[in-house]
Design a protein around this motif. Structure first.
Motif, PDB file in Angstrom:
ATOM      1  N   SER A 182      -6.231   7.599   4.647  1.00  0.00           N
ATOM      2  CA  SER A 182      -4.993   7.952   5.070  1.00  0.00           C
ATOM      3  C   SER A 182      -4.290   6.739   5.135  1.00  0.00           C
ATOM      4  O   SER A 182      -4.568   5.630   5.487  1.00  0.00           O
ATOM      5  CB  SER A 182      -5.022   8.857   6.445  1.00  0.00           C
ATOM      6  OG  SER A 182      -5.177   8.233   7.316  1.00  0.00           O
ATOM      7  N   PHE A 183      -2.725   6.834   4.817  1.00  0.00           N
ATOM      8  CA  PHE A 183      -1.927   5.633   4.995  1.00  0.00           C
ATOM      9  C   PHE A 183      -1.954   5.097   6.453  1.00  0.00           C
ATOM     10  O   PHE A 183      -1.687   4.061   6.731  1.00  0.00           O
ATOM     11  CB  PHE A 183      -0.604   5.993   4.612  1.00  0.00           C
ATOM     12  CG  PHE A 183       0.373   4.885   4.578  1.00  0.00           C
ATOM     13  CD1 PHE A 183       0.211   3.617   3.821  1.00  0.00           C
ATOM     14  CD2 PHE A 183       1.737   4.952   5.393  1.00  0.00           C
ATOM     15  CE1 PHE A 183       0.961   2.815   3.743  1.00  0.00           C
ATOM     16  CE2 PHE A 183       2.137   3.923   5.311  1.00  0.00           C
ATOM     17  CZ  PHE A 183       2.084   2.671   4.689  1.00  0.00           C
ATOM     18  N   TYR A 212       0.548   4.618  -2.198  1.00  0.00           N
ATOM     19  CA  TYR A 212       0.310   5.840  -1.792  1.00  0.00           C
ATOM     20  C   TYR A 212       1.564   6.812  -2.354  1.00  0.00           C
ATOM     21  O   TYR A 212       1.326   7.958  -2.294  1.00  0.00           O
ATOM     22  CB  TYR A 212       0.444   6.095  -0.199  1.00  0.00           C
ATOM     23  CG  TYR A 212      -0.881   5.419   0.483  1.00  0.00           C
ATOM     24  CD1 TYR A 212      -1.908   6.403   0.899  1.00  0.00           C
ATOM     25  CD2 TYR A 212      -1.500   4.211   0.425  1.00  0.00           C
ATOM     26  CE1 TYR A 212      -3.091   6.280   1.194  1.00  0.00           C
ATOM     27  CE2 TYR A 212      -2.647   3.958   1.024  1.00  0.00           C
ATOM     28  CZ  TYR A 212      -3.436   4.996   1.638  1.00  0.00           C
ATOM     29  OH  TYR A 212      -4.452   4.775   2.076  1.00  0.00           O
ATOM     30  N   GLU A 213       2.620   6.201  -2.555  1.00  0.00           N
ATOM     31  CA  GLU A 213       3.870   7.153  -2.871  1.00  0.00           C
ATOM     32  C   GLU A 213       3.632   7.719  -4.469  1.00  0.00           C
ATOM     33  O   GLU A 213       4.062   9.015  -4.671  1.00  0.00           O
ATOM     34  CB  GLU A 213       4.936   6.399  -3.155  1.00  0.00           C
ATOM     35  CG  GLU A 213       5.547   6.074  -1.704  1.00  0.00           C
ATOM     36  CD  GLU A 213       6.114   7.496  -1.289  1.00  0.00           C
ATOM     37  OE1 GLU A 213       7.175   7.926  -1.573  1.00  0.00           O
ATOM     38  OE2 GLU A 213       5.606   7.974   0.036  1.00  0.00           O
ATOM     39  N   ALA A 251      -1.121  10.132  -3.004  1.00  0.00           N
ATOM     40  CA  ALA A 251      -1.911  10.064  -1.804  1.00  0.00           C
ATOM     41  C   ALA A 251      -3.186  10.620  -1.744  1.00  0.00           C
ATOM     42  O   ALA A 251      -4.252  10.138  -1.284  1.00  0.00           O
ATOM     43  CB  ALA A 251      -1.344  10.334  -0.467  1.00  0.00           C
ATOM     44  N   GLU A 252      -3.496  11.612  -2.447  1.00  0.00           N
ATOM     45  CA  GLU A 252      -4.823  12.468  -2.712  1.00  0.00           C
ATOM     46  C   GLU A 252      -5.582  11.639  -3.157  1.00  0.00           C
ATOM     47  O   GLU A 252      -6.980  11.857  -3.057  1.00  0.00           O
ATOM     48  CB  GLU A 252      -4.518  13.668  -3.154  1.00  0.00           C
ATOM     49  CG  GLU A 252      -4.143  13.713  -4.751  1.00  0.00           C
ATOM     50  CD  GLU A 252      -2.835  13.521  -5.065  1.00  0.00           C
ATOM     51  OE1 GLU A 252      -2.256  13.214  -6.334  1.00  0.00           O
ATOM     52  OE2 GLU A 252      -1.961  13.369  -3.988  1.00  0.00           O
ATOM     53  N   SER A 267     -11.803   5.270   9.643  1.00  0.00           N
ATOM     54  CA  SER A 267     -12.074   5.636   8.066  1.00  0.00           C
ATOM     55  C   SER A 267     -13.609   5.466   7.918  1.00  0.00           C
ATOM     56  O   SER A 267     -13.873   5.619   6.411  1.00  0.00           O
ATOM     57  CB  SER A 267     -11.236   4.399   7.221  1.00  0.00           C
ATOM     58  OG  SER A 267     -11.528   3.227   7.762  1.00  0.00           O
ATOM     59  N   PHE A 304     -11.687   1.548  -0.843  1.00  0.00           N
ATOM     60  CA  PHE A 304     -10.788   1.579  -2.102  1.00  0.00           C
ATOM     61  C   PHE A 304     -11.779   1.145  -3.391  1.00  0.00           C
ATOM     62  O   PHE A 304     -11.190   1.290  -4.501  1.00  0.00           O
ATOM     63  CB  PHE A 304      -9.680   0.678  -2.013  1.00  0.00           C
ATOM     64  CG  PHE A 304      -8.577   1.318  -1.145  1.00  0.00           C
ATOM     65  CD1 PHE A 304      -7.684   2.039  -1.511  1.00  0.00           C
ATOM     66  CD2 PHE A 304      -8.543   1.074  -0.058  1.00  0.00           C
ATOM     67  CE1 PHE A 304      -6.711   2.595  -0.683  1.00  0.00           C
ATOM     68  CE2 PHE A 304      -7.527   1.409   1.169  1.00  0.00           C
ATOM     69  CZ  PHE A 304      -6.715   2.302   0.547  1.00  0.00           C
ATOM     70  N   THR A 324      -5.014   3.248   6.870  1.00  0.00           N
ATOM     71  CA  THR A 324      -4.685   1.969   6.124  1.00  0.00           C
ATOM     72  C   THR A 324      -3.771   0.908   7.157  1.00  0.00           C
ATOM     73  O   THR A 324      -4.269  -0.418   7.257  1.00  0.00           O
ATOM     74  CB  THR A 324      -4.136   2.051   4.888  1.00  0.00           C
ATOM     75  OG1 THR A 324      -5.107   2.987   4.129  1.00  0.00           O
ATOM     76  CG2 THR A 324      -4.196   0.714   4.106  1.00  0.00           C
ATOM     77  N   PHE A 335       0.875  -1.136   0.142  1.00  0.00           N
ATOM     78  CA  PHE A 335       0.239   0.129   0.000  1.00  0.00           C
ATOM     79  C   PHE A 335       0.899   1.461   0.134  1.00  0.00           C
ATOM     80  O   PHE A 335       0.441   2.421  -0.645  1.00  0.00           O
ATOM     81  CB  PHE A 335      -1.008   0.142   1.217  1.00  0.00           C
ATOM     82  CG  PHE A 335      -2.247  -0.642   0.971  1.00  0.00           C
ATOM     83  CD1 PHE A 335      -3.245   0.078   0.033  1.00  0.00           C
ATOM     84  CD2 PHE A 335      -2.314  -1.885   1.450  1.00  0.00           C
ATOM     85  CE1 PHE A 335      -4.569  -0.772   0.067  1.00  0.00           C
ATOM     86  CE2 PHE A 335      -3.650  -2.751   0.986  1.00  0.00           C
ATOM     87  CZ  PHE A 335      -4.712  -2.128   0.421  1.00  0.00           C
ATOM     88  N   TYR A 336       2.107   1.210   0.547  1.00  0.00           N
ATOM     89  CA  TYR A 336       2.836   2.174   0.609  1.00  0.00           C
ATOM     90  C   TYR A 336       3.284   2.630  -0.730  1.00  0.00           C
ATOM     91  O   TYR A 336       3.466   4.084  -0.914  1.00  0.00           O
ATOM     92  CB  TYR A 336       4.117   1.832   1.729  1.00  0.00           C
ATOM     93  CG  TYR A 336       5.043   3.126   1.571  1.00  0.00           C
ATOM     94  CD1 TYR A 336       5.006   4.114   2.475  1.00  0.00           C
ATOM     95  CD2 TYR A 336       6.365   3.026   1.059  1.00  0.00           C
ATOM     96  CE1 TYR A 336       5.620   5.349   2.355  1.00  0.00           C
ATOM     97  CE2 TYR A 336       7.326   3.932   1.127  1.00  0.00           C
ATOM     98  CZ  TYR A 336       7.041   5.166   1.613  1.00  0.00           C
ATOM     99  OH  TYR A 336       7.927   6.138   1.920  1.00  0.00           O
ATOM    100  N   PHE A 391      -6.563   8.365  -2.744  1.00  0.00           N
ATOM    101  CA  PHE A 391      -6.969   7.404  -1.560  1.00  0.00           C
ATOM    102  C   PHE A 391      -7.845   7.963  -0.767  1.00  0.00           C
ATOM    103  O   PHE A 391      -8.055   9.111  -0.194  1.00  0.00           O
ATOM    104  CB  PHE A 391      -5.748   6.810  -0.997  1.00  0.00           C
ATOM    105  CG  PHE A 391      -4.878   6.071  -2.076  1.00  0.00           C
ATOM    106  CD1 PHE A 391      -5.055   4.642  -2.360  1.00  0.00           C
ATOM    107  CD2 PHE A 391      -3.951   6.748  -2.488  1.00  0.00           C
ATOM    108  CE1 PHE A 391      -4.091   4.077  -3.060  1.00  0.00           C
ATOM    109  CE2 PHE A 391      -2.906   5.904  -3.414  1.00  0.00           C
ATOM    110  CZ  PHE A 391      -3.187   4.770  -3.855  1.00  0.00           C
TER     111      PHE A 391
END
Length: 267
Positions: A54-55, A44-45, A48-49, A227, A199, A58, A40-41, A51
């Motif tokens: 927020s990481f 997000y990289e 991130a906007e 969330s 998601f 998650t 997931f990281y 998704f």
């Protein structure tokens, strides 16, 4: 009620003894947790906007999912029940002065709780000390934590009721293998076990959140991770109650039919 509590206590005491299996499970849960968070990281990289969570939320969702894996995974069923239905040993169960559905319900809850209890605390402790945003975050407030506990209990009951539905359907098949594969694959996807429901596209998510699968692990994990909007939390809890009554009712109806037509050794 006392006899079903006795079945629960016996199964719980038996399940709590499998510490070596729990250690293996903890190692597996840590591996999958880190792997999912890193996957997931990477997403997000890329931005991130885009998704819906927020990481940090998650990561919390994933650690909770791994902590309560044994409580919510549908494939954790009792093979001895399927074997007894297939080989005719169910006749011995029918001789007991108990309601078979509620006896299996109590046993299933005990198995899941014992397994989850052995695994969850080590994962909680380690994940809580991981640096943000990779670790397990605290709930927003005390009321949020209480609602998490409520939805967690309801999610467990819904999961067990769904399992019991599979047991009851197996009375009407020669082999329950195909039945288990279909239901397990379907539930793994629609509960958010593979991809958290936020998601999914909005229209698809709206439909999925109305189904019984969303009443399982999806609700408590999203309540805790923050969330889920505050106004939707109680609605989700009410849907859990609704699906619990529906699934239990369907399971009892199938049991009444199976009880009248069950054939043992061709008799």
């Amino acid at each position: 009620m006392k006899k079903y509590l006795s079945f629960f206590q016996l199964r719980f005491a038996m399940g709590i003894q499998y510490r070596a299996a729990a250690l293996a499970g903890i190692a597996t849960q840590f591996f999958w947790g880190f792997m999912e968070i890193m996957a997931f990281y990477a997403f997000y990289e890329t931005g991130a906007e885009a998704f819906p969570m927020s990481f940090e939320a998650t990561s919390t969702y994933i650690w909770l999912q791994q902590s309560f894996f044994a409580m919510f995974t549908v494939w954790l069923m009792e093979n001895e029940i399927f074997d007894s239905i297939q080989n005719g040993n169910i006749a011995y169960e029918l001789c007991r002065p108990v309601h078979l559905y509620f006896m299996w319900f109590a046993r299933n809850i005990a198995n899941r709780m014992a397994s989850a209890l052995l695994r969850c605390f080590p994962i909680f402790i380690v994940a809580a000390f991981l640096p943000k945003p990779y670790g397990l975050s605290a709930p927003a407030d005390f009321m949020n934590f209480l609602l998490f506990l409520l939805t967690l209990g309801l999610a467990l009951l819904v999961t067990v009721a769904f399992n019991l539905l599979v047991y009851m359907l197996s009375f009407f098949t020669i082999s329950a293998t195909g039945l288990r594969m279909i239901f397990v694959s379907m539930v793994e996807f629609f509960t958010g076990a593979i991809i958290p429901l936020p998601f999914f596209p909005e229209k698809v998510r709206f439909v999925l959140e109305l189904l019984p699968f969303a009443a399982m692990q999806n609700v408590p994990l999203r309540v805790y991770s923050g969330s889920m909007e505050e106004g939707r939390m109680m609605r989700a809890a009410l849907l859990q109650c609704f699906w619990l009554f529906v699934l239990v009712g369907a399971g009892l109806a199938l049991w009444r039919i199976a009880e009248k037509h069950v054939a043992v050794q061709g008799g």
